[in-house]
Design an enzyme around this catalytic site. Structure first.
Site, PDB file in Angstrom:
ATOM      1  N   HIS A 118       1.172 -33.712  -8.336  1.00  0.00           N
ATOM      2  CA  HIS A 118       2.334 -34.535  -7.966  1.00  0.00           C
ATOM      3  C   HIS A 118       3.515 -34.263  -8.910  1.00  0.00           C
ATOM      4  O   HIS A 118       4.643 -34.055  -8.475  1.00  0.00           O
ATOM      5  CB  HIS A 118       1.902 -36.013  -8.004  1.00  0.00           C
ATOM      6  CG  HIS A 118       2.985 -37.012  -7.750  1.00  0.00           C
ATOM      7  ND1 HIS A 118       3.105 -37.688  -6.550  1.00  0.00           N
ATOM      8  CD2 HIS A 118       3.998 -37.459  -8.533  1.00  0.00           C
ATOM      9  CE1 HIS A 118       4.158 -38.517  -6.622  1.00  0.00           C
ATOM     10  NE2 HIS A 118       4.712 -38.397  -7.824  1.00  0.00           N
ATOM     11  N   GLU A 119       3.239 -34.236 -10.197  1.00  0.00           N
ATOM     12  CA  GLU A 119       4.320 -34.011 -11.173  1.00  0.00           C
ATOM     13  C   GLU A 119       4.881 -32.594 -11.078  1.00  0.00           C
ATOM     14  O   GLU A 119       6.098 -32.386 -11.132  1.00  0.00           O
ATOM     15  CB  GLU A 119       3.821 -34.287 -12.597  1.00  0.00           C
ATOM     16  CG  GLU A 119       3.371 -35.726 -12.848  1.00  0.00           C
ATOM     17  CD  GLU A 119       4.412 -36.752 -12.481  1.00  0.00           C
ATOM     18  OE1 GLU A 119       5.623 -36.451 -12.550  1.00  0.00           O
ATOM     19  OE2 GLU A 119       4.032 -37.865 -12.080  1.00  0.00           O
ATOM     20  N   HIS A 122       7.296 -32.351  -8.267  1.00  0.00           N
ATOM     21  CA  HIS A 122       8.643 -32.843  -8.604  1.00  0.00           C
ATOM     22  C   HIS A 122       9.444 -31.757  -9.309  1.00  0.00           C
ATOM     23  O   HIS A 122      10.628 -31.563  -9.031  1.00  0.00           O
ATOM     24  CB  HIS A 122       8.554 -34.046  -9.554  1.00  0.00           C
ATOM     25  CG  HIS A 122       8.309 -35.371  -8.880  1.00  0.00           C
ATOM     26  ND1 HIS A 122       9.029 -35.816  -7.797  1.00  0.00           N
ATOM     27  CD2 HIS A 122       7.421 -36.353  -9.161  1.00  0.00           C
ATOM     28  CE1 HIS A 122       8.600 -37.015  -7.440  1.00  0.00           C
ATOM     29  NE2 HIS A 122       7.617 -37.373  -8.256  1.00  0.00           N
ATOM     30  N   GLU A 183       9.061 -39.028  -3.539  1.00  0.00           N
ATOM     31  CA  GLU A 183       7.686 -39.356  -3.942  1.00  0.00           C
ATOM     32  C   GLU A 183       6.687 -38.883  -2.894  1.00  0.00           C
ATOM     33  O   GLU A 183       5.637 -38.336  -3.217  1.00  0.00           O
ATOM     34  CB  GLU A 183       7.539 -40.860  -4.174  1.00  0.00           C
ATOM     35  CG  GLU A 183       8.257 -41.368  -5.410  1.00  0.00           C
ATOM     36  CD  GLU A 183       7.912 -40.567  -6.647  1.00  0.00           C
ATOM     37  OE1 GLU A 183       6.732 -40.172  -6.806  1.00  0.00           O
ATOM     38  OE2 GLU A 183       8.810 -40.302  -7.445  1.00  0.00           O
TER      39      GLU A 183
HETATM   40 ZN   LIG Z   1       6.511 -39.222  -8.552  1.00  0.00          ZN
END
Ligand SMILES: [Zn+2]
Length: 255
Positions: A118-119, A122, A183
């Site tokens: 997830h990071e 981003h 997100e």
């Molecule tokens: Zn996030």
């Protein structure tokens, strides 16, 4: 003026900052801004540099970096000694920080891979820089504080993170670095990354389900993060695709 903002301004990086304000930064500018923020953070946090959690972060991090498609990023993974904070964030250019408190919820490397994926997503999408540019335009105080700051949690935890790192209180308006759209994108891309890196993508479901029960929920409209049910529904809808990547992962033969 926020102390951290001041530090950034004093320490320069003006080219990077002007690029940031327009929302357009070259990969080199992002990378140098991220590296500079990393140096500043490393002076403020206490790192863990050995042990099973450290090894897990390094291991998962290097596998996910290897399937990121961006060998030009200088991927770095740090474990911050803070058992009370169940969180993680990323700086531009791929500097990932994980708190030891996250291991209350990440029971194995596959669950950790859900967060790191997830990071990393981003960072790949430059969400931090774009979000800072938006906030800059909106004239929000302290927008630069959030450059590159992503948090795999809810707003309250984000506040805690900011608190813990900078020793200052943060208000809700101050701490919404990313849109819910970003997100969801990070969840989706992160799921594919973890699968390709040879981690069972079903661990994303178990992790985010446990994690969503953690702490106090705020209503979705106040939160940067998707409501747990939406988050889980999105991940479930992508699961067949993720499982196919997992089956083909080059890492599976080493297990
Ligand atoms: Zn996030």
């Amino acid at each position: 003026m926020h102390r951290f903002l001041k530090t950034i301004l004093i320490s320069g990086s003006l080219i990077a900052l002007s690029g940031c304000m327009s929302g357009k930064m070259s990969p080199q500018q992002e990378s140098s801004l991220g590296a500079q923020q990393e140096r500043q953070l490393l002076q403020k946090v206490k790192l863990v540099r050995s042990g099973k959690y450290y090894n897990a972060v390094r291991n998962v991090g290097s596998r996910i970096a290897s399937v990121s498609g961006r060998p030009d990023f200088q991927w770095r993974y740090h474990l911050v000694n803070n058992p009370k904070t169940a969180n993680a964030f990323v700086l531009p250019g791929g500097k990932v920080f994980v708190y030891t408190g996250l291991f209350k919820y990440a029971a194995n490397e596959a669950e950790l891979a859900a967060v790191i994926g997830h990071e990393v997503a981003h960072a790949l999408r430059s969400h931090g820089v774009k979000s800072a540019a938006r906030q800059q335009k909106a004239g929000l105080v302290g927008a630069l504080l959030q450059v590159g700051m992503s948090v795999a949690g809810i707003s309250k935890q984000t506040a805690q993170t900011v608190n813990n790192i900078y020793g200052q209180s943060a208000t809700l308006g101050y701490i919404r670095p990313y849109s819910r759209q970003n997100e969801t994108a990070a969840d989706s891309i992160g799921l594919m990354l973890m699968a390709e890196a040879g981690y069972d993508p079903r661990a994303a479901l178990s992790f985010w389900s446990k994690f969503s029960k953690h702490g106090q929920r705020v209503p979705e409209y106040l939160s940067t993060h998707p409501a747990p049910s939406n988050r889980i529904a999105n991940i479930k809808s992508l699961m067949p695709q993720a499982l196919a990547l997992y089956q083909k992962s080059k890492y599976r033969k080493y297990r």
